[in-house]
Design an enzyme around this catalytic site. Structure first.
Site, PDB file in Angstrom:
ATOM      1  CG  HIS A   1      -2.877  -3.492  13.165  1.00 39.86           C
ATOM      2  ND1 HIS A   1      -3.330  -2.003  13.639  1.00 39.86           N
ATOM      3  CD2 HIS A   1      -3.291  -3.806  14.692  1.00 39.86           C
ATOM      4  CE1 HIS A   1      -3.417  -1.928  14.862  1.00 39.86           C
ATOM      5  NE2 HIS A   1      -3.346  -2.869  15.507  1.00 39.86           N
TER       6      HIS A   1
ATOM      7  CB  ALA B   1      -0.092  -0.116   6.163  1.00 35.56           C
ATOM      8  CG  HIS B   2      -1.406  -0.217  11.231  1.00 39.08           C
ATOM      9  ND1 HIS B   2      -2.727  -0.251  11.451  1.00 39.08           N
ATOM     10  CD2 HIS B   2      -1.204   1.087  10.170  1.00 39.08           C
ATOM     11  CE1 HIS B   2      -3.406   0.540  10.883  1.00 39.08           C
ATOM     12  NE2 HIS B   2      -2.717   1.340   9.901  1.00 39.08           N
ATOM     13  CD  GLN B   3       5.121  -0.739   9.698  1.00 37.78           C
ATOM     14  OE1 GLN B   3       5.805   0.230   9.848  1.00 37.78           O
ATOM     15  NE2 GLN B   3       4.186  -1.044   8.703  1.00 37.78           N
TER      16      GLN B   3
END
Length: 835
Positions: A509, A752-754
């Site tokens: 993201h 900040a999204h994995q």
């Protein structure tokens, strides 16, 4: 009274950092050269002599201070601005210590070796001439010459030099933001939130093995859960409630709410992966990931969005339609169950959504989207319906209102018998080579005491750590990986699994930012962080790839990371030469050296001026559901095989969607009256509203006393200025589109999204786990975190992660062999240990 002086009785408990290892990673000469380069980004700006080489004239300094004056806290003396400009980073012990810590602890050793090679080359005649154009080493030159050299690297034809510039400039800014003693005074940023609420957190009990007389400890349990984040919390709660003995392992450490919110530096090391950030291999993307008890749920921003139908439909149809459960009523019930447990408002319940309180940034995004006719929605929060007006939650939630793993799921698991071990790094899953059954894990336990040892000797600390650490052998009937998208695949790889999909399919993201400056102070760090999402552009290709617009966390330590440093300082109006027309006649009239220094130090002055505007600013992010992927893998040069590396470059189409989102966010800011707008692109000038520089605002403020004729003239002037603003803004947008969004050079994106590195699939030929979360080919081994997403979720992933974990947990309970285990006996069982 200053905000900083308020609420001292509610200060967080200190969270000291463990000492960095001893030993020299760079020589004295290399450090001298390094700091001489870092100084270029944030030089001390003061008036003085020294031949005019390292300082500016009194007139130049006064001009800089006059530009800072409007942003000083109310009633603050001008000395604050002078101290802010004159701050000397190279003589600040905190700054130097931060740089050294990052080099020793968080930058891969191979990268540090590469840096050392460059620094040594700069200390030679030949190397210096090749890299700087001067035969003398760079640190022997005056500051003005060094600045000219380093700034020239930013636009060099050599990718190596451009890369050195970006690395050094970013390192200097990051360390300054985290340690500056003058920045927070300039902003009047309170270390203690103005709206702070303190509540006690759950009193967890953790195993302590320091009294063990042997270096190896054996434990037995029904289920061992690796990780303590969003997936792990749901699994632990569900399975413990079912009566299974659960043991939760977390590689990091627990902090009670009395330590929250932490400072920027403490939070980076105690709560985040790799000291705060991981940088992708090509430096295109800065990745933030939680690494603490509670994982990402401790540091996220409370956004609680369920996965949208288009994405669930894509997942259900993936690989020939082998994942139909994503469209099933039961999966929807899993999503609703986790939301209900955390008190998340439903999107169909406007009465509860109406109670969500928006800060200035979110209210601006909401109203601006409405004015432009863009689709926008209020984002539900996992706050149990309670007020949560805190912008510091990425540093930990002092009120315990955020119902993440540490405040909701793990306390529930503990109350149903689950037990916990902190500081437990899982080396491998133990798999029977004959039966292909997971029988447990091997982990290394390091107590907090040895981590925080204050011994002066590295040898003594090493002995202490060796003496106090233990090898844990944990026997379990089920092993559940919930270590996160970055670490779950690494554990599988260290355990000998060879599925090529492990670590692949990484979605992030990626995001670009838009910062706007307003005519009044807005204190962007106050209030709930993310309560609004603009969804107008989320489906740009018919496959639901595209950006959403949201608000970014805006504490200085977080928000200012996206503030660009430009080696050229012109704006859309080319007014930074004389940013205040009324003082243009006071422009420097000194000799050529004075004029040269004005130009040389202008980028640093401009950067500090823009940073000083932070209290008047808001930040929006354009966050896209990425269509293309990367991978995570074990650093091949790490002998311990612990460090994750990220290979990820945002694709051209993903960058195009991010740019579209940035343009939409800029339009919202313009419509809502922002004075300045900046996308962070180093090559695109910051836009400044022309009417703010024309003196019109002061004319309009006194228009009530004007004659009828003058009022008509003023109205015409206002209309003309509005037209000028629109023309200028439209031209700036055209430039923005023409320049595009190129990463890694010169732009850097954030994440900040994995997601996705242990992808769920109907076949081992297309993923890592089956529809029930079980690892293909291994019995008793599951993955239950965001790594199992078939592709990017398109929304903040917490609820999707938890919903899938609930789905997997239900399957584990259904498949458990309960024969001979009556309900009463099951719920009385606890993990047993043998020391």
């Amino acid at each position: 009274m200053s905000q900083i002086e308020n609420l001292s009785s509610l200060a967080s408990f200190p969270s000291p950092l463990p000492p960095a290892p001893d030993g020299e990673i760079l020589t004295k000469d290399q450090f001298n050269i390094l700091f001489s380069i870092l100084e270029v980004t944030l030089p001390s700006i003061s008036a003085g002599s020294n031949g005019g080489k390292n300082t500016v004239s009194s007139t130049q300094l006064d001009t800089a201070i006059s530009r800072l004056r409007p942003y000083l806290p109310d009633g603050a003396p001008e000395d604050i601005a002078r101290a802010y400009l004159s701050e000397d980073i190279t003589s600040d012990p905190a700054f130097r210590e931060t740089i050294i810590r990052k080099l020793k602890l968080f930058i891969p050793p191979s990268d540090v070796q590469g840096l050392g090679f460059i620094l040594s080359a700069l200390n030679t005649t030949v190397g210096s001439y090749v890299l700087t154009g001067y035969s003398a080493p760079i640190h022997t030159h005056d500051l003005a010459t060094r600045t000219h050299v380093v700034h020239s690297w930013a636009s060099s034809r050599l990718p190596l030099l451009r890369g050195i510039y970006r690395s050094m400039n970013g390192l200097a800014r990051m360390a300054w933001i985290a340690t500056s003693p003058t920045l927070l005074r300039m902003l009047d940023f309170p270390r203690i939130p103005k709206h702070i609420e303190r509540n006690d957190s759950y009193a967890f009990t953790f195993h302590d093995f320091t009294s063990s007389s042997t270096p190896t400890v054996t434990l037995s349990t029904d289920v061992v859960i690796i990780g303590s984040g969003c997936g792990a919390g749901v699994v632990a709660s569900h399975l413990a409630r079912a009566g299974l003995k659960c043991l939760i392992l977390e590689k990091s450490y627990h902090f009670p709410s009395t330590h929250f919110p932490m400072s920027t530096s403490s939070a980076g090391e105690h709560l985040m992966e790799n000291g705060g950030i991981i940088i992708s291999d090509d430096a295109s993307t800065i990745v933030l990931a939680g690494s603490t008890f509670g994982g990402g749920g401790t540091v996220n921003w409370s956004a609680s969005l369920q996965p949208q139908y288009a994405v669930r439909q894509e997942w259900a149809a993936s690989s020939g339609g082998g994942l139909p459960h994503f469209l099933s009523p039961e999966f929807q019930d899993c999503l609703d169950t986790v939301c209900d447990r955390m008190g998340v408002s439903r999107s169909t319940d406007p009465s509860t959504l109406a109670h969500i309180e928006h800060n200035f940034a979110n209210a601006t995004l909401l109203e601006g989207a409405r004015r432009l006719g863009m689709a926008v929605e209020v984002v539900p929060q996992n706050t149990a319906g309670r007020r949560h007006f805190c912008g510091y939650c990425t540093y930990g939630c002092a009120s315990t209102t955020k119902q993440g793993p540490a405040n909701c799921w793990l306390p529930d698991a503990a109350q149903h018998g689950a037990e916990f071990i902190e500081g437990a790094f899982v080396e491998e899953v133990i798999i029977d080579p004959n039966t292909k059954v997971a029988t447990g894990v091997r982990a290394t336990w390091t107590p907090r005491s040895s981590r925080n040892s204050d011994s002066d000797s590295e040898e003594d600390r090493s002995k202490t750590a060796t003496r106090e650490s233990r090898t844990l052998l944990i026997n379990a009937k089920r092993v559940i990986l919930a270590a996160g998208t970055l670490h779950s695949p690494l554990i599988l790889q260290r355990s000998g699994l060879k599925n090529p999909h492990i670590g692949s399919n990484l979605h992030l993201h990626p995001t670009g930012q838009v910062w706007s400056v307003w005519p009044h102070r807005v204190n962007p760090w106050e209030g709930s962080i993310l309560t609004v999402a603009v969804t107008e552009l989320e489906n740009r290709d018919g496959a639901h790839h595209g950006p959403k617009l949201e608000v970014v966390c805006s504490t200085p330590g977080f928000g200012l990371l996206g503030l660009p440093f430009r080696t050229t300082t012109t704006t859309n109006n080319d007014l930074t030469k004389h940013p205040n027309p009324s003082t243009a006649e006071d422009s420097p009239k000194g000799d050529s050296k004075d004029r040269r220094n004005t130009s040389i130090f202008a980028p640093a002055i401009e950067y500090k001026l823009n940073a000083a505007k932070h209290a008047y600013s808001t930040g929006f992010i354009s966050i896209t559901r990425d269509a293309d992927t990367g991978k995570v893998y074990i650093d091949p040069k790490d002998p311990l095989r612990k460090r994750p590396r990220i290979a990820y470059t945002p694709s051209a189409r993903d960058r195009r969607y991010i740019l579209e989102g940035q343009i939409a966010a800029a339009k919202i800011s313009f419509a809502m009256g922002a004075n300045e707008i900046d996308t962070g692109h180093p090559g695109v000038k910051r836009w400044i509203r022309p009417s703010t520089l024309s003196g019109l605002s002061s004319t309009l403020s006194s228009s009530s006393s004007l004659s009828s004729t003058n009022k008509d003239a003023t109205a015409e002037q206002e209309e003309a200025s509005s037209d000028e603003d629109s023309i200028s803004f439209t031209s700036w947008l055209s430039t923005l589109r023409t320049m595009g969004l190129t990463a890694p050079d010169p732009c850097t994106l954030g994440s900040a999204h994995q997601m996705g590195t242990c992808r769920m699939s109907p076949s081992p030929h297309s993923g890592v786990v089956d529809p029930q979360g079980k690892v293909w080919g291994i019995e008793g081994l599951y993955v239950a975190d965001a790594s199992v997403f078939p592709s990017a979720s398109g929304v903040n992933p917490m609820i999707t992660n938890m919903g899938i974990a609930e789905w997997i947990s239900r399957g584990i309970v259904r498949d458990w062999d309960w024969k001979g285990e009556p309900e009463r006996e099951r719920k009385q069982k606890r993990p047993s240990s043998k020391l």
